[in-house]
Every structure is written in structure tokens, then in C-alpha cells.
Design an enzyme around this catalytic site. Structure first.
Site, PDB file in Angstrom:
ATOM      1  N   ASN A 165      35.217  46.540  34.967  1.00 52.33           N
ATOM      2  CA  ASN A 165      35.478  46.162  36.358  1.00 52.33           C
ATOM      3  C   ASN A 165      36.995  46.146  36.598  1.00 52.33           C
ATOM      4  O   ASN A 165      37.723  45.403  35.926  1.00 52.33           O
ATOM      5  CB  ASN A 165      34.862  44.773  36.616  1.00 52.33           C
ATOM      6  CG  ASN A 165      35.062  44.318  38.048  1.00 52.33           C
ATOM      7  OD1 ASN A 165      36.157  44.448  38.593  1.00 52.33           O
ATOM      8  ND2 ASN A 165      34.029  43.781  38.659  1.00 52.33           N
TER       9      ASN A 165
ATOM     10  N   ASP B  31      38.545  45.546  39.566  1.00 54.75           N
ATOM     11  CA  ASP B  31      38.923  44.849  40.809  1.00 54.75           C
ATOM     12  C   ASP B  31      40.341  44.288  40.742  1.00 54.75           C
ATOM     13  O   ASP B  31      41.097  44.324  41.712  1.00 54.75           O
ATOM     14  CB  ASP B  31      37.998  43.650  41.064  1.00 54.75           C
ATOM     15  CG  ASP B  31      36.597  44.066  41.495  1.00 54.75           C
ATOM     16  OD1 ASP B  31      36.405  45.254  41.812  1.00 54.75           O
ATOM     17  OD2 ASP B  31      35.714  43.195  41.484  1.00 54.75           O
ATOM     18  N   HIS B  32      40.681  43.725  39.558  1.00 53.87           N
ATOM     19  CA  HIS B  32      41.955  42.991  39.509  1.00 53.87           C
ATOM     20  C   HIS B  32      43.185  43.891  39.410  1.00 53.87           C
ATOM     21  O   HIS B  32      44.312  43.423  39.582  1.00 53.87           O
ATOM     22  CB  HIS B  32      41.906  41.913  38.423  1.00 53.87           C
ATOM     23  CG  HIS B  32      40.875  40.871  38.758  1.00 53.87           C
ATOM     24  ND1 HIS B  32      40.835  40.247  39.988  1.00 53.87           N
ATOM     25  CD2 HIS B  32      39.817  40.403  38.062  1.00 53.87           C
ATOM     26  CE1 HIS B  32      39.806  39.420  40.022  1.00 53.87           C
ATOM     27  NE2 HIS B  32      39.167  39.494  38.871  1.00 53.87           N
TER      28      HIS B  32
ATOM     29  N   HIS C  91      33.941  45.865  43.055  1.00 54.63           N
ATOM     30  CA  HIS C  91      33.231  45.010  44.018  1.00 54.63           C
ATOM     31  C   HIS C  91      33.938  45.132  45.363  1.00 54.63           C
ATOM     32  O   HIS C  91      35.089  44.712  45.497  1.00 54.63           O
ATOM     33  CB  HIS C  91      33.269  43.561  43.505  1.00 54.63           C
ATOM     34  CG  HIS C  91      32.442  42.600  44.329  1.00 54.63           C
ATOM     35  ND1 HIS C  91      32.099  41.352  43.863  1.00 54.63           N
ATOM     36  CD2 HIS C  91      31.899  42.697  45.558  1.00 54.63           C
ATOM     37  CE1 HIS C  91      31.376  40.734  44.788  1.00 54.63           C
ATOM     38  NE2 HIS C  91      31.255  41.529  45.834  1.00 54.63           N
TER      39      HIS C  91
ATOM     40  N   ARG D 167      34.418  43.662  48.551  1.00 50.67           N
ATOM     41  CA  ARG D 167      34.124  42.365  49.174  1.00 50.67           C
ATOM     42  C   ARG D 167      34.351  42.420  50.673  1.00 50.67           C
ATOM     43  O   ARG D 167      35.192  43.161  51.155  1.00 50.67           O
ATOM     44  CB  ARG D 167      35.030  41.281  48.586  1.00 50.67           C
ATOM     45  CG  ARG D 167      34.567  40.783  47.248  1.00 50.67           C
ATOM     46  CD  ARG D 167      35.396  39.603  46.778  1.00 50.67           C
ATOM     47  NE  ARG D 167      34.741  38.975  45.648  1.00 50.67           N
ATOM     48  CZ  ARG D 167      33.837  38.008  45.748  1.00 50.67           C
ATOM     49  NH1 ARG D 167      33.502  37.515  46.929  1.00 50.67           N
ATOM     50  NH2 ARG D 167      33.278  37.506  44.671  1.00 50.67           N
TER      51      ARG D 167
ATOM     52  N   ARG E 286      39.636  41.500  49.493  1.00 46.33           N
ATOM     53  CA  ARG E 286      40.771  40.885  48.788  1.00 46.33           C
ATOM     54  C   ARG E 286      41.315  41.779  47.672  1.00 46.33           C
ATOM     55  O   ARG E 286      42.432  41.597  47.236  1.00 46.33           O
ATOM     56  CB  ARG E 286      40.377  39.517  48.227  1.00 46.33           C
ATOM     57  CG  ARG E 286      39.414  39.598  47.087  1.00 46.33           C
ATOM     58  CD  ARG E 286      39.142  38.242  46.482  1.00 46.33           C
ATOM     59  NE  ARG E 286      38.255  37.450  47.315  1.00 46.33           N
ATOM     60  CZ  ARG E 286      37.465  36.494  46.826  1.00 46.33           C
ATOM     61  NH1 ARG E 286      37.501  36.208  45.545  1.00 46.33           N
ATOM     62  NH2 ARG E 286      36.665  35.824  47.608  1.00 46.33           N
ATOM     63  N   HIS E 287      40.487  42.705  47.178  1.00 44.92           N
ATOM     64  CA  HIS E 287      41.021  43.624  46.148  1.00 44.92           C
ATOM     65  C   HIS E 287      40.665  45.072  46.478  1.00 44.92           C
ATOM     66  O   HIS E 287      41.471  45.769  47.070  1.00 44.92           O
ATOM     67  CB  HIS E 287      40.637  43.192  44.721  1.00 44.92           C
ATOM     68  CG  HIS E 287      39.274  42.602  44.532  1.00 44.92           C
ATOM     69  ND1 HIS E 287      38.126  43.251  44.889  1.00 44.92           N
ATOM     70  CD2 HIS E 287      38.884  41.405  44.010  1.00 44.92           C
ATOM     71  CE1 HIS E 287      37.086  42.499  44.567  1.00 44.92           C
ATOM     72  NE2 HIS E 287      37.498  41.360  44.051  1.00 44.92           N
TER      73      HIS E 287
ATOM     74  N   GLU F  22      29.535  47.032  43.186  1.00 38.76           N
ATOM     75  CA  GLU F  22      28.926  45.723  43.466  1.00 38.76           C
ATOM     76  C   GLU F  22      29.179  45.416  44.932  1.00 38.76           C
ATOM     77  O   GLU F  22      30.310  45.597  45.411  1.00 38.76           O
ATOM     78  CB  GLU F  22      29.608  44.622  42.657  1.00 38.76           C
ATOM     79  CG  GLU F  22      29.361  44.683  41.192  1.00 38.76           C
ATOM     80  CD  GLU F  22      30.211  43.636  40.452  1.00 38.76           C
ATOM     81  OE1 GLU F  22      30.922  42.830  41.101  1.00 38.76           O
ATOM     82  OE2 GLU F  22      30.165  43.650  39.231  1.00 38.76           O
TER      83      GLU F  22
ATOM     84  N   THR G  99      34.947  33.872  42.711  1.00 38.43           N
ATOM     85  CA  THR G  99      34.237  35.024  42.148  1.00 38.43           C
ATOM     86  C   THR G  99      32.754  34.810  42.419  1.00 38.43           C
ATOM     87  O   THR G  99      32.366  33.749  42.910  1.00 38.43           O
ATOM     88  CB  THR G  99      34.544  35.177  40.636  1.00 38.43           C
ATOM     89  OG1 THR G  99      33.817  36.300  40.126  1.00 38.43           O
ATOM     90  CG2 THR G  99      34.177  33.950  39.833  1.00 38.43           C
ATOM     91  N   THR G 100      31.937  35.799  42.091  1.00 42.95           N
ATOM     92  CA  THR G 100      30.492  35.661  42.319  1.00 42.95           C
ATOM     93  C   THR G 100      30.004  34.415  41.566  1.00 42.95           C
ATOM     94  O   THR G 100      30.355  34.233  40.397  1.00 42.95           O
ATOM     95  CB  THR G 100      29.752  36.915  41.795  1.00 42.95           C
ATOM     96  OG1 THR G 100      30.469  38.068  42.226  1.00 42.95           O
ATOM     97  CG2 THR G 100      28.326  36.961  42.303  1.00 42.95           C
TER      98      THR G 100
ATOM     99  N   GLU H 298      20.912  42.992  36.439  1.00 47.63           N
ATOM    100  CA  GLU H 298      22.091  42.525  35.707  1.00 47.63           C
ATOM    101  C   GLU H 298      21.936  41.027  35.560  1.00 47.63           C
ATOM    102  O   GLU H 298      21.894  40.283  36.554  1.00 47.63           O
ATOM    103  CB  GLU H 298      23.396  42.861  36.444  1.00 47.63           C
ATOM    104  CG  GLU H 298      24.598  42.362  35.637  1.00 47.63           C
ATOM    105  CD  GLU H 298      25.948  42.846  36.151  1.00 47.63           C
ATOM    106  OE1 GLU H 298      26.007  43.926  36.770  1.00 47.63           O
ATOM    107  OE2 GLU H 298      26.936  42.133  35.925  1.00 47.63           O
TER     108      GLU H 298
ATOM    109  N   HIS I 152      29.497  38.753  33.708  1.00 44.25           N
ATOM    110  CA  HIS I 152      30.182  37.606  34.292  1.00 44.25           C
ATOM    111  C   HIS I 152      30.699  36.656  33.225  1.00 44.25           C
ATOM    112  O   HIS I 152      29.917  36.078  32.475  1.00 44.25           O
ATOM    113  CB  HIS I 152      29.316  36.829  35.287  1.00 44.25           C
ATOM    114  CG  HIS I 152      30.170  36.203  36.349  1.00 44.25           C
ATOM    115  ND1 HIS I 152      31.074  35.218  36.063  1.00 44.25           N
ATOM    116  CD2 HIS I 152      30.314  36.490  37.654  1.00 44.25           C
ATOM    117  CE1 HIS I 152      31.714  34.913  37.170  1.00 44.25           C
ATOM    118  NE2 HIS I 152      31.284  35.666  38.159  1.00 44.25           N
TER     119      HIS I 152
HETATM  120  N1  PXP Z   1      29.012  41.424  37.097  1.00 41.13           N
HETATM  121  C1  PXP Z   1      28.998  40.960  38.364  1.00 41.13           C
HETATM  122  C2  PXP Z   1      27.741  41.115  39.159  1.00 41.13           C
HETATM  123  C3  PXP Z   1      30.141  40.369  38.940  1.00 41.13           C
HETATM  124  O1  PXP Z   1      30.098  39.930  40.201  1.00 41.13           O
HETATM  125  C4  PXP Z   1      31.311  40.289  38.163  1.00 41.13           C
HETATM  126  C5  PXP Z   1      32.559  39.724  38.779  1.00 41.13           C
HETATM  127  O2  PXP Z   1      33.013  40.589  39.781  1.00 41.13           O
HETATM  128  C6  PXP Z   1      31.283  40.804  36.859  1.00 41.13           C
HETATM  129  C7  PXP Z   1      30.113  41.345  36.339  1.00 41.13           C
HETATM  130  C8  PXP Z   1      32.492  40.771  35.976  1.00 41.13           C
HETATM  131  O3  PXP Z   1      32.813  39.452  35.698  1.00 41.13           O
HETATM  132  P1  PXP Z   1      34.162  39.113  34.913  1.00 41.13           P
HETATM  133  O4  PXP Z   1      35.283  39.583  35.791  1.00 41.13           O
HETATM  134  O5  PXP Z   1      34.100  37.640  34.749  1.00 41.13           O
HETATM  135  O6  PXP Z   1      34.102  39.867  33.623  1.00 41.13           O
END
Ligand code: PXP
Length: 238
Positions: A8, A10-11, A44, A46, A50-51, A71, A101-102, A153, A193
Site C-alpha cells: 500500500n 498511500d503514504h 485507497h 478516500r 488526503r493522500h 480500496e 485509518t480504516t 480481506e 491492517h
Molecule cells: N487493508 C485495508 C483494507 C486497509 O484499509 C489498510 C489501510 O489502508 C491496509 C490493508 C494496510 O494497513 P497498514 O497501512 O496498517 O499496513
């Protein structure tokens, strides 16, 4: 067999958005991650943007469509974006205003089931695989199968935040039983997550899991060792 790794990113976009700058570019980091062992790139989109922005999704899907796992929540706007850019798969997640976060899996109220069912059908019509982010609970896994999901998931947030070893063991057992049930129902099983370099192995060891989706810990580690090593280290663990 080794598990697939969804990274992921996003960051990467969080950092860019902090300055509304043109860099770092998520596309460049997606390329790097894929070259270093990532099997999928997860983003993701959103509601508050935000990202990841829509233009990121457009570019990512154009270049790496078969490896993009989007996502998003189940709003009509998100459905529209998913149908427009056609990622390989979409993971439908709950999204609450103001959340950092989610916070957990989908809560399958009758209204949510109706909307998620409609969105699942629309995505399937365009050949997009559908994943539902669920808590590791039998009722939710059955609901996901009934709605026609291809993938569940399993949310590992509670496991990753367990206060004691005993709690973590109990939560791992829930994840293992959920995986068994999901496989019996014909679903592919992912987990994600809060997974990091220390806690991922116990989840990866659960038989039947297909993919781990991991963001924060890999991007944080990349600040120390660079993204190629951070991705390669995680892939090695799996
Ligand atoms: N899976 C889902 C469905 C998520 O929403 C997230 C966070 O965006 C992740 C995985 C990844 O989580 P983390 O950034 O804590 O590894």
C-alpha cells in the site's frame, strides 16, 4: 508456496500532499515496489483525498492495471471512479469521516448489504474482482460470500493491537478459523491492517491465505533502508 504481497503506497502520496508538491510520485514508487518483489500495489482513494488523488489512480491503472488493488468505500462516487479506471480488483471498505485509518471490517446492515451487493455486480460486469474487508467473524464471511465477493480481506487490526500474547493467540485462532470457512465458501483470502515485520509471520503461516496487504510499516521502514530493501525484506518474510 510464498504468499503474494500487496504494498500500500498511500503514504507516499501523504508526504506529497503535505506540501501539495509534485513529488514524491506514487507511480515511481509503485514501479520500484513491483521491481523489488511486490505482487500488487494497493491504494485507497478516500473521500477526503488526503493522500491518493484520482489522477494517481488513473496513471497507476494505465501503467500497471493488472497489479492495482483499489480500496474504496461503497459510495456511488467511488463506484464510478472504480468503473472508470478499472483496477484489477477493488476492496470495498467502510470509511468514517475523520478516522485516522480504516477502523475495521464492513458492518453488514441490510442497507450496507444492498449497496455492496449492487456495487459488486457493477464491478463484476466490468471484469473487476471484488474483495470485501471483513472482521474475522463467521457471520461476516458468510455475508461476503452471499454478496458474490471473490475475495475476503480479513481485518488484522485487533490482532496487530493485541495487548497480550494470549489475546494475540486467540485472535490468530479467529483468523485461522475464518480462513478455513472462507476457503470452504470458495473465497480467496487476504489479510491486512497493522501488519509489520514482527507480527506478519504468524498470520502468513495460516494455511490458505493468498495475500498480505501492508502499507504503513513498509513505508516507515523505507525511510531507514529505502523502499527496495523495505519491500524485499517483507517479501522475504512471506
Ligand atoms: N487493508 C485495508 C483494507 C486497509 O484499509 C489498510 C489501510 O489502508 C491496509 C490493508 C494496510 O494497513 P497498514 O497501512 O496498517 O499496513
Amino acid at each position: 508456496m510464498s504468499l503474494a504481497l500487496g504494498v500500500n503506497i498511500d503514504h507516499i502520496a501523504t508526504l506529497r500532499q503535505a506540501r501539495r508538491a509534485g513529488f514524491p510520485d506514487p507511480l515511481a514508487f509503485a514501479s520500484l515496489a513491483l521491481a523489488c518483489g511486490a505482487d500488487y500495489i494497493v491504494v485507497h482513494l478516500r473521500r477526503d483525498r488526503r493522500h491518493i488523488q484520482e489522477h494517481d489512480l488513473a496513471r497507476l491503472c494505465k501503467k500497471f492495471r493488472k497489479q492495482i488493488h483499489l480500496e474504496c468505500s461503497y459510495t456511488p462516487q467511488m463506484q464510478e471512479a472504480a468503473l472508470k479506471y478499472k483496477p484489477y480488483s477493488v476492496c470495498i471498505v467502510p470509511e468514517l469521516p475523520g478516522e485516522v485509518t480504516t477502523t475495521g471490517g464492513l458492518k453488514f446492515t441490510p442497507a450496507v448489504q444492498k449497496r455492496v451487493g449492487e456495487m459488486t455486480q457493477a464491478l463484476h460486469k466490468k471484469g473487476i474482482k471484488v474483495s470485501l474487508f471483513v472482521s474475522p467473524e463467521a457471520a461476516d464471511i458468510r455475508a461476503a460470500a452471499k454478496l458474490g465477493a471473490d475475495i475476503v480481506e480479513l481485518c488484522t487490526r485487533d490482532y496487530s493491537e493485541a495487548a497480550t500474547k494470549k489475546q494475540a493467540q486467540k485472535l490468530l485462532q479467529d483468523l485461522a478459523l475464518s480462513t478455513l470457512l472462507a476457503k470452504e465458501l470458495g473465497l480467496e483470502v487476504h489479510a491486512g491492517h497493522g501488519l509489520d515485520y514482527n507480527n506478519v509471520l504468524a498470520v502468513a503461516d495460516i494455511g490458505g491465505m493468498a495475500c498480505m496487504n501492508i502499507g504503513f510499516s513498509i513505508i516507515a521502514r523505507s525511510l531507514e533502508v529505502g523502499l527496495p530493501s523495505a519491500v524485499a525484506e517483507m517479501k522475504e518474510l512471506l
